[in-house]
Structures are given as structure tokens and as C-alpha cells.
Design a protein around this motif. Sequence first.
Motif, PDB file in Angstrom:
ATOM      1  N   LEU A   6       7.391   7.380   1.420  1.00  0.00           N
ATOM      2  CA  LEU A   6       6.231   8.128   1.908  1.00  0.00           C
ATOM      3  C   LEU A   6       6.300   8.331   3.418  1.00  0.00           C
ATOM      4  O   LEU A   6       5.860   9.358   3.932  1.00  0.00           O
ATOM      5  CB  LEU A   6       4.949   7.394   1.529  1.00  0.00           C
ATOM      6  N   THR A   7       6.817   7.336   4.137  1.00  0.00           N
ATOM      7  CA  THR A   7       6.942   7.507   5.587  1.00  0.00           C
ATOM      8  C   THR A   7       7.895   8.642   5.923  1.00  0.00           C
ATOM      9  O   THR A   7       7.641   9.432   6.844  1.00  0.00           O
ATOM     10  CB  THR A   7       7.411   6.191   6.229  1.00  0.00           C
ATOM     11  N   SER A   8       8.995   8.743   5.181  1.00  0.00           N
ATOM     12  CA  SER A   8       9.925   9.847   5.437  1.00  0.00           C
ATOM     13  C   SER A   8       9.309  11.184   5.044  1.00  0.00           C
ATOM     14  O   SER A   8       9.581  12.213   5.671  1.00  0.00           O
ATOM     15  CB  SER A   8      11.249   9.626   4.706  1.00  0.00           C
ATOM     16  N   VAL A   9       8.442  11.187   4.015  1.00  0.00           N
ATOM     17  CA  VAL A   9       7.722  12.420   3.670  1.00  0.00           C
ATOM     18  C   VAL A   9       6.836  12.852   4.834  1.00  0.00           C
ATOM     19  O   VAL A   9       6.882  14.002   5.289  1.00  0.00           O
ATOM     20  CB  VAL A   9       6.867  12.214   2.400  1.00  0.00           C
ATOM     21  N   ILE A  37       0.840  -1.189   0.000  1.00  0.00           N
ATOM     22  CA  ILE A  37       0.000   0.000   0.000  1.00  0.00           C
ATOM     23  C   ILE A  37       0.884   1.251   0.000  1.00  0.00           C
ATOM     24  O   ILE A  37       1.767   1.390   0.848  1.00  0.00           O
ATOM     25  CB  ILE A  37      -0.919   0.028   1.238  1.00  0.00           C
ATOM     26  N   PRO A  38       0.669   2.188  -0.952  1.00  0.00           N
ATOM     27  CA  PRO A  38       1.486   3.405  -1.008  1.00  0.00           C
ATOM     28  C   PRO A  38       1.091   4.400   0.079  1.00  0.00           C
ATOM     29  O   PRO A  38       0.386   5.381  -0.181  1.00  0.00           O
ATOM     30  CB  PRO A  38       1.203   3.945  -2.407  1.00  0.00           C
ATOM     31  N   THR A  39       1.522   4.123   1.296  1.00  0.00           N
ATOM     32  CA  THR A  39       1.101   4.909   2.451  1.00  0.00           C
ATOM     33  C   THR A  39       2.297   5.249   3.329  1.00  0.00           C
ATOM     34  O   THR A  39       3.218   4.445   3.482  1.00  0.00           O
ATOM     35  CB  THR A  39       0.079   4.127   3.294  1.00  0.00           C
ATOM     36  N   GLY A  40       2.289   6.439   3.903  1.00  0.00           N
ATOM     37  CA  GLY A  40       3.304   6.841   4.868  1.00  0.00           C
ATOM     38  C   GLY A  40       2.648   7.427   6.096  1.00  0.00           C
ATOM     39  O   GLY A  40       1.573   8.030   6.013  1.00  0.00           O
ATOM     40  N   VAL A  41       3.279   7.248   7.249  1.00  0.00           N
ATOM     41  CA  VAL A  41       2.737   7.726   8.523  1.00  0.00           C
ATOM     42  C   VAL A  41       3.809   8.518   9.259  1.00  0.00           C
ATOM     43  O   VAL A  41       4.965   8.093   9.348  1.00  0.00           O
ATOM     44  CB  VAL A  41       2.266   6.562   9.414  1.00  0.00           C
ATOM     45  N   GLY A  42       3.414   9.672   9.784  1.00  0.00           N
ATOM     46  CA  GLY A  42       4.281  10.468  10.646  1.00  0.00           C
ATOM     47  C   GLY A  42       3.560  10.766  11.940  1.00  0.00           C
ATOM     48  O   GLY A  42       2.334  10.891  11.960  1.00  0.00           O
ATOM     49  N   MET A  43       4.306  10.876  13.037  1.00  0.00           N
ATOM     50  CA  MET A  43       3.673  11.127  14.334  1.00  0.00           C
ATOM     51  C   MET A  43       4.641  11.799  15.293  1.00  0.00           C
ATOM     52  O   MET A  43       5.866  11.726  15.128  1.00  0.00           O
ATOM     53  CB  MET A  43       3.161   9.818  14.937  1.00  0.00           C
ATOM     54  N   SER A  44       4.089  12.423  16.308  1.00  0.00           N
ATOM     55  CA  SER A  44       4.886  13.037  17.363  1.00  0.00           C
ATOM     56  C   SER A  44       4.027  13.168  18.612  1.00  0.00           C
ATOM     57  O   SER A  44       2.866  13.579  18.527  1.00  0.00           O
ATOM     58  CB  SER A  44       5.398  14.424  16.940  1.00  0.00           C
ATOM     59  N   ALA A  45       4.584  12.800  19.761  1.00  0.00           N
ATOM     60  CA  ALA A  45       3.852  12.891  21.024  1.00  0.00           C
ATOM     61  C   ALA A  45       3.712  14.344  21.461  1.00  0.00           C
ATOM     62  O   ALA A  45       4.495  15.220  21.067  1.00  0.00           O
ATOM     63  CB  ALA A  45       4.558  12.091  22.105  1.00  0.00           C
TER      64      ALA A  45
END
Length: 496
Positions: A315-318, A2-10
Amino acid sequence: MIPTGVGMSANQMYREDGTPCSEHEYEDRSIHFCLDQQNSTYLYGVFDGHDGARAAYFASQRMPAELSFEQLTGKTSEEEVKEVFREAFLAVENAFLESVDPKIAERTQLLDKIPDGMSQFEVAQKFPETVSRLQVLDQEIRGGTTAVVALMHGGVLYVGNLGDSRALLCKKDRSGVLKVRQLTADHTTSSHDEIQRLAALNLPASKIKEINDCGLSHPLSNTGAKFGNHELTRCIGNYFVKGGYKEFDILSLATSEPVIAEPHITCLPIDESCSFLLLMSDGLYKSYQDSTGSEQVNKEIAQMVVEQFVEQPTLTSVAQTVVDKVVRLHHDNYLTKRSNVTFRDDISLIIRNFNFQLRGALTPGATSPRPPPRPLPRPQPQPKEYLSSSSSSEDMTLREDCDVLSGLPDARLLPGGRGHRLDCLDGVINSGDLHTTDTNTTSTESSYLQNPSLTQFSLDEDGRILPYVNFDLYYQAVDDAREAGLITDSQIHMYK
């Protein structure tokens, strides 16, 4: 894949010296996976919890179950799918409230033991153990979560949301202009539509303002704690402002539950014009707005994503780079004292790519890297001009100047450089003179984004790329090295 990226921060709370620390546990949850590969059915979601992560975690686990066990089988029309999608939200809501039913029942029994008319102080003095247990139960019951969920099924994109998490779709118009459209509605006490809905329940604007100013403190809580996210008018969970709303003086006048789990749903076809989809918790766009004071948050966040498509290999790094940039902006804003903001909420960002070119990715239809180009003859100096196009067609227009926004590389210095414009659609930011009906933004400026990955070069009659850099000095240096004996004739082909 799946062409998906995820970014997050607490979340972060800043100390006097600027050192960040978390105020509470990370309360966001996200999902992204394939429900049915054969029918190209995919599901994505961001859940922004409040008063704990329990509701967000529950919803992230239960929502896929409500859509993956043949609920969509045989559903072909948009109305049928929308109804299944709507029922999934309500089923998650009902299941969550059922999961806390035993605690609600125990709480009701404890409240029945306290005589009517006693002040909070008297209750705490005469029934300390009861009050202590009520506080524990309150903490376990009061959690809730927003939800923004994207369902791809049958070539159609369905987006449903509760609360203030957002979905943005970036797509190209017929001229190749990249535009961003908000697919979700913000369900808060600042929304005109939600104020109208609450007014119809006998909660006038003055009462809503009182909720914003004072919050919702329960009469039996001696901690002064606010119950739930009092700005949200729709969410999953948050029992106190739903089944228990009569216990709050501010909400007791309502003729029915003021906070609901009825989702806002948008659907539109997925076609070649769709570039990428963004799902985000409010921590992302609110932190960016706090840091910059921008009135065009959606457009500028989408612009940041486009920049990172050029810079990042995955995409995750994006997604993570965009999150990190916003986190840094927010922290720098605190350190420079440009505002009184001392806290930043959790941040989650999902990027679902459709056909936007990522650095290092193969072009559509390619199965292997392109072969190296044929050697070119020594180029002649060219005018200081470059190609830019506002159209998705092969026709290119020659321009001498182009504004470059936000530190993007000049298209003349990057192979494949092409100007690409980003505007916004449908109540967010319109093309041309950018007017908006979104409560967050108004603007009369337009913007252009450089996207090197999208360029098509002009070719000569032999199909070779026309020169756009003068190599005269380079070739002269090679000739000088040969005459000085530093390089042999057999090596020259390696450099020319």
C-alpha cells in the motif's frame, strides 16, 4: 498490521531552467494507527500546515490524545461518537491557541506601547526594536493547519475536516461498480456554503472577493506578508484571523470570528462494499488539476490508485507511486509551459484499504498461497472474446470489446483480467450520465477501469480454467526440439 499506505512529497518552486527546489519547510503531517484493537478503533489523519509546520505537528500529536483516553468508552450511538469527535477538534484548537497565549500576551503589551494614529513608516522609524520583535512573534503566532481525520469505531466510519484537505471513499454498488464519494466539505472562500456563512456575519461577497484578491496584510507588518492561508474559512490555529480579526480592515466588520474550527462530520457504516479510503492534502488534487485541467479530479485520482493496486506489492508503494506521478505531471506541465504555474505545495496521501485486492495479496480467508494448477491438456484455438462483468455476482457476461482507460493493461493479456467500472457518488460524480453538484466538476462521460485482481475465471466441467491463449506454436516447438535431440522425454513434463 493496519492495511495503510502513505505517500508524500515536499513542496517545489521551479527555477527558470525547470530545476525544482523547496520554498519552505515540509508543513504536512499525517497519522495512522490503532486506538483500540479489541474494539477495532482506528484513527487516520492528514494535517496541511501553513506559515510553518508547528500547528500541523501539534494537531497530529494532540488529536490522538483527545480520542484515546476512554473518551469513546461506552459511546455506542452515532450521535454520541460524532459529539466526541467534534469535541476532539475543538479541544485541539483550544489547546493550540493556549500554547501560543504567552506570545499573544507579549505581542499585546508591545502594541500598547505604540501610539495610535502613527503610520507604518513612523512606527518602524521610532520603534525599530519593537517592530522587529513583533515580526518574530507574528511568525510564531500566525501558523495554522487544515485537518481531515478518519475515525473507525464500532463498524462505522466517521470523517471530520477543517479546510480543504479531502477524504474520498471508494466503494462498490450492488452491481459491482466501483464509485468514489467525497466525504469532506471544502472550507474556502470559493465555497457557496461558506460564503453564505460569512455573509451572515456581515462579510458580504465583495469583502470576500477582496480577501481573495489582496490577502490579509497586517497594518504593522512592513514586509507586506500575508497572514495565514486567507482562502481557508475553517482551520486549527491561525490566531490572526480568529482572535485578532478586528485588526484587519477587511475582517473588522464581522460580528464574530469569521474563521472557525467547527468541523464538518460525515459518518457511514463500514461494510463489504467499502473498498478503500483516501485522505489527502490539497497539494495532491490541486497539483493534478493544475497539470491536467481536469474537471473530474476525484474520480481520476481514484482511478490512478486502482491502477497502482494492480501494479504495486504494498500500500505504501501504491500511495507513493500515485504521489510521484502527480509530481511528475506537474513538473512536466511547467517545463512544457502549458500554464503559468511555478509552484507546487506539499503533498500527503494516506490509503486505508478495506477489501480491495492488492497485487500478491492473499484472497480473503486464505492462509497460504494456492497450490500449482493441475496440468492442462493442449488447448484448442478460442474465439477472440473475453469475460467482463459489471456485477459482483458469479454471473459473467460475454463481451467482444471493452475500452481500456489510462494505459491500463488489456484484460485479455492479464490472468484475472476483469473490467471494473469507476463512477462517483453524492455530489461528486454520479453514475450513468455523470452529473455533479461539486463546484469543481461537471461531466457527461462514464469510465471503466480494468482491475485484473478482481476477476473470476470461467471453469470447465472439471473445475479447470478454460484456455484463453493458443499454445499450438509452443507445443510444436517442444515436439521439434525433442525430434532434434535437444530435449528428452523425461524433461517434457517440465514444459507441458
